[in-house]
Design an enzyme around this catalytic site. Structure first.
Site: not given
Ligand code: BG6
Ligand code: MG
Length: 215
Positions: A8, A10, A45, A48, A116, A118, A170
């Site tokens: 993972d 984040d 986890g 969005r 994510s 991102n 996590d």
């Molecule tokens: C996960 C985070 O890795 O990504 C979450 O733990 C988050 O908190 C999710 O909402 C989506 O992220 P993003 O960057 O696509 O908005």
């Molecule tokens: Mg995580």
């Protein structure tokens, strides 16, 4: 026989929790919906849009259209990206870097399995852009953790079966995703404290020792 590790991002490779909190807080304040760190903890986890829906559990205003919800999610993401721009190689700890290098040197394939969208940007910021053998993230999945899709895709991209991969997480939702996909899971952070994983670590640097026992 262990062949690969799927991390993972984040909360495992780097810490973006505070940035997620600040960005959601900005959006929640603009909308006038209560939001605190306790609610933020439930978003680990979670994708969005699913995160937005959790925050909106406390929303009591006029009904929101799908389009408005997209705008709110975009408002959060713009604020989040602006904060991510502050990240750099300094946000990759020497402990994580050394552990990744040791695992790689031992012949294991390494991949990312993150909800994510991102992910590519964060990896670029912290200096790991081309480091991993495969990336599975919010951009290639349709179902968020606790669904196993993100990890199953990572294993597929690596050309390995779940049985020979170890997931590192996590978040409880991530542990559930790993187990649902037939993976063994090693945990740090919240999930480790809750003893949710097959291996519950107090430090990321314990991974090579765990891996030795699985090879
Ligand atoms: C996960 C985070 O890795 O990504 C979450 O733990 C988050 O908190 C999710 O909402 C989506 O992220 P993003 O960057 O696509 O908005
Ligand atoms: Mg995580």
């Amino acid at each position: 026989m262990l062949k690969a590790i799927i991390f993972d991002l984040d909360g495992v490779i780097c810490s973006t929790d505070e940035y997620h909190y600040l960005a959601w807080k900005k959006m929640a304040d603009a909308l006038g919906v209560p939001f605190d760190r306790e609610i933020n903890n439930r978003l680990r986890g979670v994708s969005r849009m699913d995160s937005l829906n959790i925050i909106l559990e406390k929303y009591t205003g006029e009904p929101l259209s799908g389009e408005r919800k997209q705008q709110l999610a975009a408002m959060k993401n713009d604020a989040y990206r602006a904060l991510l721009a502050n990240m750099g190689p300094k946000d990759l700890t020497p402990e994580v870097r050394a552990t990744l290098d040791a695992l790689r040197a031992s012949g294991l394939k390494l991949a990312i399995g993150s909800s994510s969208k991102n992910t590519p940007y964060i990896l670029e910021r912290i200096g790991l852009k081309d480091y991993f053998d495969a990336l599975s993230d919010g951009n290639n999945i349709t179902r968020s953790k606790p669904d196993p899709e993100v990890f199953l895709k990572a294993a597929e991209y690596l050309g390995e079966e779940p049985e020979v991969c170890l997931v590192v997480e996590d978040a409880i939702s991530g542990v559930q995703a790993g187990h649902a996909g037939g993976f063994r899971v090693a945990c740090v952070g919240d999930a480790a404290k809750a003893k949710a994983g097959d291996f519950n670590m107090s430090a990321f640097s314990e991974l090579p020792e765990i891996v030795k026992g699985l090879r």
